[in-house]
Write a protein that holds these residues in place. Structure first.
Motif, mmCIF file in Angstrom:
data_model
loop_
_atom_site.group_PDB
_atom_site.id
_atom_site.type_symbol
_atom_site.label_atom_id
_atom_site.label_comp_id
_atom_site.label_asym_id
_atom_site.label_seq_id
_atom_site.Cartn_x
_atom_site.Cartn_y
_atom_site.Cartn_z
ATOM 1 N N THR A 88 0.630 -1.178 -0.222
ATOM 2 C CA THR A 88 -0.061 0.025 0.018
ATOM 3 C C THR A 88 0.860 1.323 0.081
ATOM 4 O O THR A 88 1.710 1.524 0.927
ATOM 5 C CB THR A 88 -0.775 0.050 1.186
ATOM 6 O OG1 THR A 88 -1.770 -1.190 1.105
ATOM 7 C CG2 THR A 88 -1.732 1.285 1.299
ATOM 8 N N VAL A 89 0.557 1.976 -0.992
ATOM 9 C CA VAL A 89 1.539 3.118 -1.172
ATOM 10 C C VAL A 89 0.833 4.546 -1.155
ATOM 11 O O VAL A 89 -0.365 4.594 -1.764
ATOM 12 C CB VAL A 89 2.298 3.166 -2.579
ATOM 13 C CG1 VAL A 89 3.284 4.370 -2.698
ATOM 14 C CG2 VAL A 89 3.072 1.655 -2.705
ATOM 15 N N ARG A 90 1.323 5.674 -0.521
ATOM 16 C CA ARG A 90 0.627 6.922 -0.880
ATOM 17 C C ARG A 90 1.217 7.643 -1.873
ATOM 18 O O ARG A 90 2.490 7.687 -2.044
ATOM 19 C CB ARG A 90 1.074 7.766 0.681
ATOM 20 C CG ARG A 90 0.364 8.942 0.809
ATOM 21 C CD ARG A 90 0.882 9.759 1.861
ATOM 22 N NE ARG A 90 0.740 9.189 2.952
ATOM 23 C CZ ARG A 90 -0.107 9.447 4.008
ATOM 24 N NH1 ARG A 90 -0.806 10.404 3.896
ATOM 25 N NH2 ARG A 90 -0.292 8.926 5.210
ATOM 26 N N LEU A 91 0.313 8.060 -2.726
ATOM 27 C CA LEU A 91 0.560 8.656 -3.979
ATOM 28 C C LEU A 91 -0.137 10.220 -3.827
ATOM 29 O O LEU A 91 -1.118 10.164 -3.624
ATOM 30 C CB LEU A 91 0.369 7.963 -5.048
ATOM 31 C CG LEU A 91 1.225 6.801 -5.350
ATOM 32 C CD1 LEU A 91 0.621 5.883 -6.701
ATOM 33 C CD2 LEU A 91 2.732 6.820 -5.268
ATOM 34 N N LYS A 92 0.594 11.154 -4.656
ATOM 35 C CA LYS A 92 -0.076 12.557 -4.970
ATOM 36 C C LYS A 92 0.022 12.789 -6.579
ATOM 37 O O LYS A 92 0.986 12.254 -7.147
ATOM 38 C CB LYS A 92 0.923 13.587 -4.073
ATOM 39 C CG LYS A 92 0.442 13.747 -2.720
ATOM 40 C CD LYS A 92 1.021 14.792 -2.110
ATOM 41 C CE LYS A 92 0.534 15.260 -0.770
ATOM 42 N NZ LYS A 92 1.379 16.431 -0.200
ATOM 43 N N GLU A 151 -4.426 13.080 -3.132
ATOM 44 C CA GLU A 151 -3.503 12.225 -2.395
ATOM 45 C C GLU A 151 -4.342 10.804 -2.162
ATOM 46 O O GLU A 151 -5.359 10.966 -1.438
ATOM 47 C CB GLU A 151 -3.016 12.883 -1.119
ATOM 48 C CG GLU A 151 -2.199 12.062 -0.440
ATOM 49 C CD GLU A 151 -1.369 12.681 0.680
ATOM 50 O OE1 GLU A 151 -0.468 12.100 1.457
ATOM 51 O OE2 GLU A 151 -2.234 13.652 1.002
ATOM 52 N N VAL A 152 -3.830 9.567 -2.422
ATOM 53 C CA VAL A 152 -4.445 8.397 -2.266
ATOM 54 C C VAL A 152 -3.538 7.403 -1.724
ATOM 55 O O VAL A 152 -2.496 7.451 -1.852
ATOM 56 C CB VAL A 152 -5.088 7.922 -3.682
ATOM 57 C CG1 VAL A 152 -6.144 9.026 -4.149
ATOM 58 C CG2 VAL A 152 -4.198 7.671 -4.612
ATOM 59 N N LEU A 153 -4.172 6.394 -1.254
ATOM 60 C CA LEU A 153 -3.414 5.011 -1.069
ATOM 61 C C LEU A 153 -3.910 4.178 -2.170
ATOM 62 O O LEU A 153 -5.007 4.044 -2.199
ATOM 63 C CB LEU A 153 -3.952 4.648 0.307
ATOM 64 C CG LEU A 153 -3.526 5.504 1.682
ATOM 65 C CD1 LEU A 153 -3.914 4.868 3.028
ATOM 66 C CD2 LEU A 153 -1.947 5.604 1.608
ATOM 67 N N LYS A 165 -7.727 3.884 -0.701
ATOM 68 C CA LYS A 165 -8.445 5.141 0.214
ATOM 69 C C LYS A 165 -8.133 6.366 -0.321
ATOM 70 O O LYS A 165 -6.898 6.574 -0.770
ATOM 71 C CB LYS A 165 -8.073 5.024 1.487
ATOM 72 C CG LYS A 165 -8.713 6.116 2.395
ATOM 73 C CD LYS A 165 -8.257 6.049 3.789
ATOM 74 C CE LYS A 165 -8.891 6.717 4.965
ATOM 75 N NZ LYS A 165 -8.327 6.876 6.254
ATOM 76 N N LEU A 206 -7.330 10.199 0.298
ATOM 77 C CA LEU A 206 -6.836 11.031 1.550
ATOM 78 C C LEU A 206 -7.558 12.226 1.308
ATOM 79 O O LEU A 206 -7.813 12.947 2.444
ATOM 80 C CB LEU A 206 -5.502 10.809 1.822
ATOM 81 C CG LEU A 206 -4.849 9.450 2.033
ATOM 82 C CD1 LEU A 206 -3.298 9.493 2.427
ATOM 83 C CD2 LEU A 206 -5.673 8.670 3.388
#
Length: 236
Positions: free
Chosen positions: A4-8, A47-49, A92, A94
């Protein structure tokens, strides 16, 4: 292995996802629908996971040199990833940072595009770019629809043209359908402080804004035809 990676960045999110974070946009969208127009939310920055299999990613490093009018600045690097035929699963959302709204009419797709955060008209479709030719009546009808959208946004909703190109397109439509009183004003400018002189694009934008605040639409014409001169300061 999946992570699971947080991306913008820009993501293809649903309208409901966007409105969940920005319910203030609902009244404007409802007004657009009541006018008989259609809209599409585009260029969504969020910004999403997401779930990614990092072991299968193919990364590409690219270098972008500075723009020609910013030759004294440094370029930028970009890393892009090829992830296959399917988009990553968004686990998700964010936040939704910004988005644009494209407005279409009955006969004109993507007639006008706006930035609702800045309350700016970013783009007006130039229906008559290639002239009228044999399809003149249809093009005039299409141009009228574009004008009605732009006029509603600028005059009634108080959106500002984002730049001088938008001003010029709106002015051409205004000239075509309203026949406003026009006059020519010639300015002779002298350089007082060379360090404060902007480039042509910035100067045009500032002048368009100055006149627009006073109820005037202006089309600025540079004397020479040197394309690269548009990016330089207006100095000898």
């Amino acid at each position: 292995m999946k992570y699971t990676v947080r991306l913008k960045g820009e993501f293809d999110l649903s309208e409901d996802d966007v409105k969940r974070f920005h319910p203030w946009i609902n009244p404007l969208l409802e007004e657009i629908k009541k006018k008989g127009w259609k809209y599409r939310i585009s260029d969504v920055s969020a910004e999403v996971l997401v779930e990614l299999n990092l072991d299968e990613l193919t990364l590409t490093l690219k270098y972008y040199p500075p723009r020609i009018e910013e030759f004294d600045k440094e370029g930028t690097y970009e890393i892009s990833a090829e992830i296959g035929n399917e988009p990553p699963a968004v686990m998700k959302i964010l936040s939704v940072e910004k988005f644009n709204v494209e407005i279409s009419t009955e006969h004109c797709w993507h007639a006008v595009e706006i930035n609702p955060f800045k309350r700016e008209v970013k783009w007006i479709k130039d229906v008559l770019w290639f002239g009228l030719d044999k399809d003149g009546p249809n093009k005039l009808s299409e141009a009228r629809e574009v004008y009605e959208v732009a006029k509603w946004l600028i005059k009634e909703k108080k959106f500002r043209p984002a730049d001088d190109y938008v001003v010029e397109k709106y002015k051409r439509l205004l000239d075509l359908f309203e026949k406003p009183y026009k006059f020519t004003l010639t300015l002779e400018l002298a350089v007082e402080d060379i360090d404060r002189v902007p480039g042509w694009e910035e100067l045009k934008k500032d002048l368009c804004h100055f006149f627009r605040e006073r109820g005037l639409l202006v089309e600025l014409k540079k004397g020479d035809k040197d394309v690269f001169g548009l990016f330089r300061k207006p100095l000898p």
